[in-house]
Write an enzyme that holds these catalytic residues in place. Structure first.
Site, PDB file in Angstrom:
ATOM      1  N   ASN A  12       0.860  -1.016  -0.230  1.00  0.00           N
ATOM      2  CA  ASN A  12       0.003  -0.001  -0.030  1.00  0.00           C
ATOM      3  C   ASN A  12       0.913   1.026   0.009  1.00  0.00           C
ATOM      4  O   ASN A  12       1.388   1.828   1.078  1.00  0.00           O
ATOM      5  CB  ASN A  12      -0.916   0.050   1.266  1.00  0.00           C
ATOM      6  CG  ASN A  12      -1.873   1.220   1.408  1.00  0.00           C
ATOM      7  OD1 ASN A  12      -1.732   1.931   0.736  1.00  0.00           O
ATOM      8  ND2 ASN A  12      -2.736   1.076   2.527  1.00  0.00           N
ATOM      9  N   ARG A  96      -2.140  -1.751  -3.826  1.00  0.00           N
ATOM     10  CA  ARG A  96      -2.931  -0.490  -3.780  1.00  0.00           C
ATOM     11  C   ARG A  96      -2.917   0.320  -5.159  1.00  0.00           C
ATOM     12  O   ARG A  96      -1.830   0.941  -5.200  1.00  0.00           O
ATOM     13  CB  ARG A  96      -3.247  -0.044  -2.666  1.00  0.00           C
ATOM     14  CG  ARG A  96      -4.109   1.220  -2.530  1.00  0.00           C
ATOM     15  CD  ARG A  96      -3.862   2.185  -1.145  1.00  0.00           C
ATOM     16  NE  ARG A  96      -4.907   3.043  -1.258  1.00  0.00           N
ATOM     17  CZ  ARG A  96      -4.795   4.197  -0.679  1.00  0.00           C
ATOM     18  NH1 ARG A  96      -3.727   4.669  -0.090  1.00  0.00           N
ATOM     19  NH2 ARG A  96      -5.510   5.221  -0.586  1.00  0.00           N
ATOM     20  N   HIS A 185     -10.296   5.633  -1.641  1.00  0.00           N
ATOM     21  CA  HIS A 185     -10.522   5.048  -0.337  1.00  0.00           C
ATOM     22  C   HIS A 185     -11.370   3.781  -0.598  1.00  0.00           C
ATOM     23  O   HIS A 185     -11.870   3.184   0.466  1.00  0.00           O
ATOM     24  CB  HIS A 185     -10.714   5.873   0.796  1.00  0.00           C
ATOM     25  CG  HIS A 185      -9.958   6.771   1.307  1.00  0.00           C
ATOM     26  ND1 HIS A 185     -10.072   8.049   1.670  1.00  0.00           N
ATOM     27  CD2 HIS A 185      -8.387   6.831   1.257  1.00  0.00           C
ATOM     28  CE1 HIS A 185      -8.923   8.703   1.789  1.00  0.00           C
ATOM     29  NE2 HIS A 185      -7.762   7.936   1.642  1.00  0.00           N
ATOM     30  N   ARG A 246      -4.620  18.478   2.425  1.00  0.00           N
ATOM     31  CA  ARG A 246      -5.434  18.821   1.463  1.00  0.00           C
ATOM     32  C   ARG A 246      -6.635  19.864   1.988  1.00  0.00           C
ATOM     33  O   ARG A 246      -7.177  19.568   3.023  1.00  0.00           O
ATOM     34  CB  ARG A 246      -5.921  17.866   0.639  1.00  0.00           C
ATOM     35  CG  ARG A 246      -4.852  16.884  -0.106  1.00  0.00           C
ATOM     36  CD  ARG A 246      -5.138  15.770  -0.689  1.00  0.00           C
ATOM     37  NE  ARG A 246      -4.397  14.659  -0.048  1.00  0.00           N
ATOM     38  CZ  ARG A 246      -4.782  13.419  -0.070  1.00  0.00           C
ATOM     39  NH1 ARG A 246      -5.880  12.989  -0.811  1.00  0.00           N
ATOM     40  NH2 ARG A 246      -4.023  12.376   0.471  1.00  0.00           N
ATOM     41  N   GLU A 389      -7.023  -2.491   4.827  1.00  0.00           N
ATOM     42  CA  GLU A 389      -7.106  -2.107   3.266  1.00  0.00           C
ATOM     43  C   GLU A 389      -6.172  -3.387   2.848  1.00  0.00           C
ATOM     44  O   GLU A 389      -6.543  -4.018   1.861  1.00  0.00           O
ATOM     45  CB  GLU A 389      -6.476  -0.942   2.794  1.00  0.00           C
ATOM     46  CG  GLU A 389      -7.390   0.402   2.977  1.00  0.00           C
ATOM     47  CD  GLU A 389      -6.619   1.529   3.106  1.00  0.00           C
ATOM     48  OE1 GLU A 389      -5.862   1.932   3.727  1.00  0.00           O
ATOM     49  OE2 GLU A 389      -7.158   2.355   2.035  1.00  0.00           O
TER      50      GLU A 389
HETATM   51  C1  LIG Z   1      -6.641   8.448  -1.793  1.00  0.00           C
HETATM   52  C2  LIG Z   1      -6.053   9.023  -0.640  1.00  0.00           C
HETATM   53  O1  LIG Z   1      -6.016  10.136  -0.452  1.00  0.00           O
HETATM   54  O2  LIG Z   1      -5.246   8.032   0.013  1.00  0.00           O
HETATM   55  P1  LIG Z   1      -4.334   8.367   1.027  1.00  0.00           P
HETATM   56  O3  LIG Z   1      -5.294   8.778   2.419  1.00  0.00           O
HETATM   57  O4  LIG Z   1      -3.516   7.178   1.433  1.00  0.00           O
HETATM   58  O5  LIG Z   1      -3.552   9.467   1.029  1.00  0.00           O
HETATM   59 MG   LIG Z   2      -4.415   5.241   4.163  1.00  0.00          MG
END
Ligand SMILES: CC(=O)OP(=O)(O)O
Ligand SMILES: [Mg+2]
Ligand SMILES: Nc1ncnc2c1ncn2[C@@H]1O[C@H](COP(=O)(O)OP(=O)(O)O)[C@@H](O)[C@H]1O
Length: 403
Positions: A12, A96, A185, A246, A389
Site C-alpha cells: 500500500n 493498492r 479509499h 489537502r 485495506e
Molecule cells: C486517496 C487518498 O487520499 O489516499 P491516502 O489517504 O492514502 O493519501
Molecule cells: Mg490510508
C-alpha cells in the site's frame, strides 16, 4: 502458481509511505507487517514486525530516498526472516492503486497495457499513482514471474448513480476529458461498511452506513445496502473533507483568483491545495495527536483548525443522512477515526435530533476491534471499525490468482 503458493504480499504505497503485509491465505495468518515512513526525507523510518517467527518489531532509521529504495529495504527485511520475495510459497503481490479511472472496476492482473493506463491517470492522482507505479515496477523487477495484481481505490465507487458521479458542468467537455467524480479509499469503504453490518448482526444488503475514513487523506461515503451511492472525493482525492494537507471542498474560483490576482502558477496552486492546506495549512500541524496536544495547551490556531475539520465532517454526515434517507450506522475508521475520541465526540455533538449520540465512556475505550460507541437508546449506531485495506487487497488478489 504452484499448489503450495498460498502467500500474498500486499503493498500500500502512499505519497511518502509504504504499508505492507505478508499473509498466508491458506492459514489465514499474517506473517509480517510493516511500514516505511517519511520516504524522501533524512529521517525515514522502517518498522518491521516478523509475526511468523514471533520476533520483536525492528525499527531502522535513516534516509530512504524513494519508493524503489523503500521496497528494496522491505524485501531485505523479509529475507532476513526467511520470508524473502524469492519464496516459492509467494502466489502474488497485491498493489493498492489509487486511481483506476472508469476502466478498472475489478482487481486486475497487471500487464504492460494496465501499467500504461495507470500511468495515464497520474495527472488525476498526482500524489498517489506515481508511488503505486514505482511499487509495481520494483516488485516486478524483483519477481518478474509472479502475478502482480492492482486493487483500485476507485472500484467500490463505480456503483454511484450518474447524478452523484457527474459534476454540473457542460456534458461534452466533461465527457471529452473524462471529468467526473470517481471517489477513493474504496477498498476501505467497502471493508468497513461490510464489517459495520456484521457488527450490527446484519447482512450488508440490509443496512445503510455512512463511513468516515479519516486518515491523512480523508473521505466520507454513503453506502446503501452494500453499494456506494455517494462519496466525498471527486475527480481527484482533493475534494470533500478537510484533510491533513489537502483543502477538501473549495470554491473553484479560488484557483482562478490565486492565478489572476496572487500571481501564482498552475503548479503553485496545485501544491498549495494538495500539500499546504487542510490542517497543516490552517495550523502548521497535520497530525491530530499534535493538534489535540496544542488545543489542551490553549492554542487558538489549533482550535480553529480542529473546528473547521469538524464542521466539514458534520456537513457530510448531514448530507449523507439526507442522501440515504435512513441511516443505520455511522462508522469511524483510519488513523484519526480509529484513535481520536475527541474527533468522534465533536463530529456527532448536537446531532441528537438525527438519532446520533456518543457514549463518553464507550468512546474512551481503546481497542483494535470493531465496536459500538453509541448509547443503548440511540436510533443510529455509531461505531469505530478499524480498516484493513491490506487484508482486503490480499483477499481480492488471492481470489483472482487462485481462480
Ligand atoms: C486517496 C487518498 O487520499 O489516499 P491516502 O489517504 O492514502 O493519501
Ligand atoms: Mg490510508
Ligand atoms: N492516537 C492517535 N490520535 C489521534 N490521531 C491519530 C492517532 N494515531 C494516528 N492518528 C492520525 O492518523 C493519521 C494517519 O492516518 P492513516 O490512516 O495511517 O493515514 P494514511 O493512510 O493517509 O497515511 C495521522 O496523521 C494522525 O493524524
Amino acid at each position: 502458481m504452484t499448489a503450495t503458493a498460498t502467500r500474498v504480499l500486499v503493498l500500500n504505497s502512499g505519497s511518502s509511505s509504504v504499508k505492507y503485509q505478508l499473509l498466508d491465505m491458506h492459514l489465514g495468518t499474517r506473517l509480517a507487517v510493516g511500514l516505511v515512513e517519511r520516504i524522501g526525507e533524512e529521517s525515514s523510518r522502517l518498522a518491521h514486525t516478523p509475526l511468523a517467527t514471533g520476533g520483536a518489531k525492528r525499527e531502522t532509521e535513516g534516509a530512504i530516498a524513494d519508493h524503489e529504495a523503500a521496497l528494496k529495504a522491505v524485501a531485505a527485511e523479509l529475507a532476513a526472516d526467511g520470508l524473502g520475495l524469492d519464496s516459492p510459497e509467494l502466489a502474488a503481490i497485491g498493489h493498492r492503486v489509487v486511481h483506476g479511472g472508469l476502466k478498472f472496476t475489478e482487481p486486475t492482473v497487471i500487464d504492460d497495457a494496465v501499467l500504461k493506463e495507470i500511468e495515464r491517470l497520474v495527472p488525476v492522482a498526482p500524489l498517489h499513482n506515481p508511488a503505486n507505479i514505482t511499487g509495481i515496477r520494483t516488485a516486478r523487477a524483483l519477481r518478474p514471474d509472479l502475478p502482480q495484481v492492482a486493487v483500485f481505490d476507485t472500484a467500490f465507487h463505480t456503483t454511484m448513480p450518474e447524478y452523484a458521479a457527474r459534476y454540473a458542468i457542460d456534458v461534452e467537455t466533461a465527457d471529452a476529458h473524462r471529468i467526473r467524480r470517481y471517489g477513493f479509499h474504496g477498498t476501505s469503504h467497502a471493508y468497513v461498511s461490510r464489517k459495520t453490518a456484521a457488527l450490527l448482526g446484519k447482512d450488508p444488503s440490509e443496512v445503510n452506513v455512512i463511513v468516515l475514513h479519516l486518515g491523512n487523506g480523508a473521505s466520507a461515503s454513503a453506502v446503501a445496502g452494500g453499494r456506494c451511492v455517494d462519496t466525498s472525493m471527486g475527480l481527484t482525492p482533493l475534494e470533500g473533507l478537510v484533510m491533513g494537507t489537502r483543502s477538501g471542498d473549495i470554491d473553484p474560483a479560488v484557483t482562478f483568483h490565486l492565478k489572476r490576482v496572487a500571481g501564482m502558477s498552475e503548479d503553485d496552486v496545485d501544491v498549495l491545495l494538495n500539500k499546504k492546506s487542510g490542517l497543516i495549512g490552517l495550523c502548521g500541524d497535520n497530525d491530530m495527536r499534535e493538534i489535540r496536544r496544542r488545543i489542551d495547551e490553549g492554542d487558538e490556531r489549533a482550535r480553529l483548525a480542529f473546528d473547521i475539520y469538524i464542521h466539514r465532517l458534520k456537513k457530510y454526515i448531514g448530507a449523507y443522512s439526507a442522501v440515504l434517507g435512513r441511516v443505520d450506522a455511522v462508522a469511524f475508521t483510519a488513523g484519526v477515526g480509529e484513535n481520536a475520541a475527541p474527533v468522534r465526540e465533536a463530529a456527532v455533538a448536537g446531532l441528537e435530533e438525527m438519532g446520533l449520540a456518543v457514549d463518553a465512556s464507550l468512546n474512551a475505550v481503546r481497542s483494535d476491534e470493531p465496536r459500538l460507541i453509541s448509547p443503548e437508546y440511540a436510533r443510529v449506531a455509531v461505531a469505530v471499525v478499524p480498516t484493513d485495506e491490506e487484508l482486503e487487497i490480499a483477499q481480492q488478489t488471492y481470489a483472482l490468482v487462485s481462480a
